[in-house]
Design a protein around this motif. Structure first.
Motif, mmCIF file in Angstrom:
data_model
loop_
_atom_site.group_PDB
_atom_site.id
_atom_site.type_symbol
_atom_site.label_atom_id
_atom_site.label_comp_id
_atom_site.label_asym_id
_atom_site.label_seq_id
_atom_site.Cartn_x
_atom_site.Cartn_y
_atom_site.Cartn_z
ATOM 1 N N CYS A 201 65.294 47.434 13.993
ATOM 2 C CA CYS A 201 65.220 48.621 14.448
ATOM 3 C C CYS A 201 67.511 47.593 14.842
ATOM 4 O O CYS A 201 68.183 48.091 15.102
ATOM 5 C CB CYS A 201 65.227 48.981 15.608
ATOM 6 N N GLY A 202 67.307 46.365 15.038
ATOM 7 C CA GLY A 202 68.031 46.179 15.405
ATOM 8 C C GLY A 202 69.365 45.619 14.249
ATOM 9 O O GLY A 202 70.516 45.160 14.438
ATOM 10 N N SER A 203 68.352 45.727 12.917
ATOM 11 C CA SER A 203 69.407 44.864 11.889
ATOM 12 C C SER A 203 70.285 45.894 10.765
ATOM 13 O O SER A 203 70.378 45.971 10.558
ATOM 14 C CB SER A 203 68.286 44.216 10.974
ATOM 15 N N ILE A 204 69.869 47.132 11.421
ATOM 16 C CA ILE A 204 70.896 48.596 10.735
ATOM 17 C C ILE A 204 71.984 48.634 11.383
ATOM 18 O O ILE A 204 72.153 49.047 12.847
ATOM 19 C CB ILE A 204 69.485 49.583 10.515
ATOM 20 N N PRO A 205 73.363 49.151 10.583
ATOM 21 C CA PRO A 205 73.968 49.788 11.642
ATOM 22 C C PRO A 205 73.643 50.858 12.813
ATOM 23 O O PRO A 205 73.173 51.555 11.767
ATOM 24 C CB PRO A 205 75.252 50.530 10.355
ATOM 25 N N ARG A 206 74.338 51.575 13.687
ATOM 26 C CA ARG A 206 74.336 52.523 14.426
ATOM 27 C C ARG A 206 73.900 53.063 14.057
ATOM 28 O O ARG A 206 73.522 54.793 13.793
ATOM 29 C CB ARG A 206 75.226 52.283 16.156
ATOM 30 N N ASP A 207 74.675 53.534 13.149
ATOM 31 C CA ASP A 207 75.702 55.138 12.429
ATOM 32 C C ASP A 207 74.746 55.150 11.037
ATOM 33 O O ASP A 207 74.193 56.313 10.526
ATOM 34 C CB ASP A 207 77.277 54.652 11.932
ATOM 35 N N LEU A 208 73.912 54.222 11.571
ATOM 36 C CA LEU A 208 72.283 54.982 9.760
ATOM 37 C C LEU A 208 71.012 54.887 10.246
ATOM 38 O O LEU A 208 69.943 55.426 9.754
ATOM 39 C CB LEU A 208 72.686 53.561 8.661
ATOM 40 N N VAL A 209 71.306 54.068 12.136
ATOM 41 C CA VAL A 209 69.641 54.274 12.420
ATOM 42 C C VAL A 209 68.595 55.691 12.117
ATOM 43 O O VAL A 209 67.216 55.469 11.573
ATOM 44 C CB VAL A 209 69.907 53.517 13.879
ATOM 45 N N GLU A 210 70.011 56.750 12.301
ATOM 46 C CA GLU A 210 68.745 57.950 12.763
ATOM 47 C C GLU A 210 68.192 58.109 10.539
ATOM 48 O O GLU A 210 66.981 59.126 10.843
ATOM 49 C CB GLU A 210 69.796 59.118 13.262
ATOM 50 N N SER A 211 68.867 58.163 10.176
ATOM 51 C CA SER A 211 68.626 58.346 8.577
ATOM 52 C C SER A 211 67.349 57.730 8.320
ATOM 53 O O SER A 211 66.502 57.900 7.691
ATOM 54 C CB SER A 211 70.027 58.440 8.076
ATOM 55 N N GLU A 212 67.858 56.303 8.100
ATOM 56 C CA GLU A 212 67.029 55.685 8.245
ATOM 57 C C GLU A 212 65.508 55.904 8.839
ATOM 58 O O GLU A 212 64.152 55.589 8.012
ATOM 59 C CB GLU A 212 66.562 54.181 8.639
ATOM 60 N N LEU A 213 64.990 55.877 10.348
ATOM 61 C CA LEU A 213 63.665 56.405 10.648
ATOM 62 C C LEU A 213 63.237 57.337 10.415
ATOM 63 O O LEU A 213 62.364 58.300 10.037
ATOM 64 C CB LEU A 213 64.061 56.766 12.252
#
Length: 470
Positions: A201-213
């Motif tokens: 969770c700490g290595s993904i840009p904030r604006d892409l976290v939701e899409s990655e999850l």
């Protein structure tokens, strides 16, 4: 084995219901659509292992649907059905990516055989992916290094929680082995044959976290040129490991809370939620309770994650495990770097045990690899140790009495170590030999070689620090 998901696309209501009922009796999860547009909507909401579609559908044809599926959902297999079983249509369907092709009237035994074959292939592909991803992992708790009292307590907790589906929160400093413990919990659970998916969770840009999850649909935002599965959906029926969960933005924490409570997700750009069956194991090196108090982490999410909290002790609090780690990493590293004859002398081990290892197991492993790479072909010497481990620079602590004075020879260091160990065990040669990792016969030879007198091996107040090490 998980139950396969099958979508039946057929404009004939009777045939669609009969096909769906037959597949459900065989234990498969099914969905149904009367046309291609409805089928694509279902695929947007929920992934399918297999689509069985008629070639002739109202509006968009079955062949166009097949091409759409191959482009947007490449992991989904397609079987075509038509009343016009010509060679031309069969070849075109197979060239477009259909797994197989059958003609009407449908014989249910023939359909069953094809479906079983397709889903066996899907299962095999999943298993191969799992094997490739985890081929070097040690799954059993017995294979985890460490037998200190503090670590055995952690293993006992992990072994107790593994067979359940309870959410686990693993806390500990960086480098303590949180992901290794999470994998051991997964591979000792009933989900061991299903995916173990990790997201940092700490290595993904904030604006892409939701899409990655949670994934997204095509066109949901700029740059979303195709449908994408999120990590949660990829972990369906398996385990999702959320590393550094304390780094999640507050707005994503709300959606994670919904996943844990409702067992469903909403992809970005998709209106309807879809159900998932996923176990959550989270890890963090942060004090989440302090972050809750500061308002940067949701209190309700913290309690949802910490159903079973496990605290991994730092390496400095389990010093008796350090020699085991040293030997394990040394053997693995010398094989990896093709130095099978390299020896790590027993007298070097105390220098590892005396250090505090702020980077924990990860730092220790990297240090061992450096030693193996830079050492000579035969034996590791004190000069091969990293600077922070060398006697002259070693921090004060246990085993201080074995630290040689500047300019002392390797022979003198060995003699002093043997004297100190003999004093530690009150002259008991068998116990001293076992501690040093050599035979009693070898110890007797070295005692004679160095001319160590019996009086020298008697306990004295000068070796209190070394005795504390045991």
């Amino acid at each position: 084995m998980r139950r396969g998901r099958i979508l039946v696309v057929e404009d004939d209501d009777t045939l669609r219901r009969v096909t769906q009922m037959h597949l459900e009796k065989k234990g498969y999860l099914t969905a149904a659509a009367a046309d291609a547009i409805e089928a694509l909507r279902i695929l947007e909401r929920e992934s399918q292992d297999l689509v069985i579609t008629d070639l002739h559908l109202p509006g968009m044809s079955g062949l166009q649907l097949l091409k759409n599926i191959r482009t947007k959902y490449p992991e989904t297999e397609v079987v075509m059905i038509t009343a016009f079983g010509t060679v031309v249509t069969a070849v075109e369907a197979m060239k477009s990516g259909a797994y197989d092709y059958i003609t009407k009237p449908i014989h249910l035994y023939e359909l069953s055989a094809i479906v079983d074959r397709v889903l066996e292939r899907v299962q095999l592909i999943d298993e191969v992916r799992l094997l490739r991803r985890n081929i070097d992992e040690k799954y059993g708790f017995d294979n985890i290094i460490g037998r200190s009292k503090a670590f055995l307590y952690v293993l006992d907790q992990a072994a107790r929680v593994a067979p359940s589906s309870a959410t686990v929160l693993i806390q500990g400093e960086t480098g303590t082995g949180k992901e290794v413990l999470a994998k051991s919990i997964h591979f000792n659970s009933l989900r061991r044959e299903r995916p173990f998916i990790t997201i940092n969770c700490g290595s993904i840009p904030r604006d892409l976290v939701e899409s990655e999850l949670f994934g997204h649909s095509r066109g949901a935002f700029t740059g979303a040129i195709a449908h994408k599965k999120g990590k949660v959906e990829m972990a369906d029926s398996g385990t999702l490991f959320l590393d550094e969960v304390g780094e999640l933005p507050l707005e994503v924490q709300v959606r994670l809370l919904r996943l844990i409570q409702e067992r469903e997700i909403e992809k970005i750009g998709v209106v309807h939620p879809s159900k998932v069956d996923v176990r959550i194991i989270a890890a963090t090196n942060r004090n989440l309770e302090a972050h809750v108090a500061a308002g940067s982490f949701r209190e309700d999410l913290y309690y949802r994650l910490a159903v079973v909290p496990i605290e991994l002790p730092p390496l400095r609090n389990r010093a008796e495990d350090i020699p085991h780690f040293v030997q394990y990493f040394f053997e693995a590293s010398k094989q990896r770097h093709r130095k099978p004859e390299l020896i790590l002398p027993p007298f070097v081990i105390p220098y590892f045990s005396a250090y505090s290892w702020p980077g924990n197991v990860r730092q220790l492993e990297n240090s061992i690899e450096r030693i193996v790479v830079l050492s000579g072909p035969d034996q590791v010497t004190l000069h091969d140790l990293p600077e922070f481990l060398r006697p002259a620079r070693r921090p004060a602590g246990r085993a201080r009495s074995v630290e040689p004075s500047e300019g002392m020879s390797l022979k003198a260091v060995e003699r002093e170590l043997i004297v100190q160990v003999l004093r530690q065990f009150s002259g008991n040669q068998s116990r001293a030999a076992k501690y040093l990792g050599i035979t009693r016969k070898t110890l007797l030879y070295r005692i004679a070689k160095h001319g160590i007198e019996k009086e020298e091996s008697r306990p004295s107040s000068s070796n209190e620090a070394f005795r504390a090490h045991s």
